[in-house]
Design a protein around this motif. Sequence first.
Motif, PDB file in Angstrom:
ATOM      1  N   PRO A  63       0.835  -1.212   0.000  1.00  0.00           N
ATOM      2  CA  PRO A  63       0.000   0.000   0.000  1.00  0.00           C
ATOM      3  C   PRO A  63       0.872   1.264   0.000  1.00  0.00           C
ATOM      4  O   PRO A  63       1.896   1.330   0.686  1.00  0.00           O
ATOM      5  N   ARG A  64       0.467   2.237  -0.797  1.00  0.00           N
ATOM      6  CA  ARG A  64       1.162   3.515  -0.879  1.00  0.00           C
ATOM      7  C   ARG A  64       0.172   4.614  -0.502  1.00  0.00           C
ATOM      8  O   ARG A  64      -1.011   4.354  -0.292  1.00  0.00           O
ATOM      9  N   GLU A  68      -1.251   1.191  -4.677  1.00  0.00           N
ATOM     10  CA  GLU A  68      -0.304   0.200  -4.190  1.00  0.00           C
ATOM     11  C   GLU A  68       0.699  -0.090  -5.296  1.00  0.00           C
ATOM     12  O   GLU A  68       0.451   0.222  -6.463  1.00  0.00           O
ATOM     13  N   TYR A 109       5.179  -9.033   2.238  1.00  0.00           N
ATOM     14  CA  TYR A 109       4.832  -8.915   0.821  1.00  0.00           C
ATOM     15  C   TYR A 109       5.530  -9.939  -0.077  1.00  0.00           C
ATOM     16  O   TYR A 109       5.396  -9.870  -1.298  1.00  0.00           O
ATOM     17  N   HIS A 141       1.776   7.706  -7.024  1.00  0.00           N
ATOM     18  CA  HIS A 141       1.587   7.370  -5.606  1.00  0.00           C
ATOM     19  C   HIS A 141       1.794   8.527  -4.624  1.00  0.00           C
ATOM     20  O   HIS A 141       1.599   8.353  -3.419  1.00  0.00           O
TER      21      HIS A 141
END
Length: 161
Positions: A63-64, A68, A109, A141
């Motif tokens: 997630p950003r 993402e 991740y 992002h």
Amino acid sequence: MHPVFEREMINSTSFYEAIRGFELLPGAIENVSTKAFQAVYGSPEASRAKGVVYVFLSAQPIPRLIGESRIIYIGQTKASFKNRYLQYSNLHATSKANKLKFEAIIREYGPITIAVCPFERFGSSLLEAEGQLLWWYFQNHCEYPPVNYTKTTVRNDAVQA
């Protein structure tokens, strides 16, 4: 210009499509050990990857601020990827900050892979190409990749590849 690439317009919208065209180096960093980094950094393909921009990728998106991304680092090297990174295998596995960051990424991740591309597709110099990729990432992002410390002054919205 690299002979494989056709002339096309690349911008922040087509950024991830361009990244999918990068060559994946063999193997994956599945744990934070010197041996795991050496296996990827020291491959014959890493020896041949010279004058490239590259991305470190997590298996699952992170997630950003907006959206993402699997991209955890964007860089460039004039020398081969092997010459640039093999010497840092132990540092990436054992220094406190690197170990914490890479362990968290792998745990949350998945394994880390590396993909490379001739820099000429994105700019007239290595620094310009790296900066361009960082800028497009930022446009998508509103922040830079989680392992990048350097920022960019390149602010081209599109380039003719």
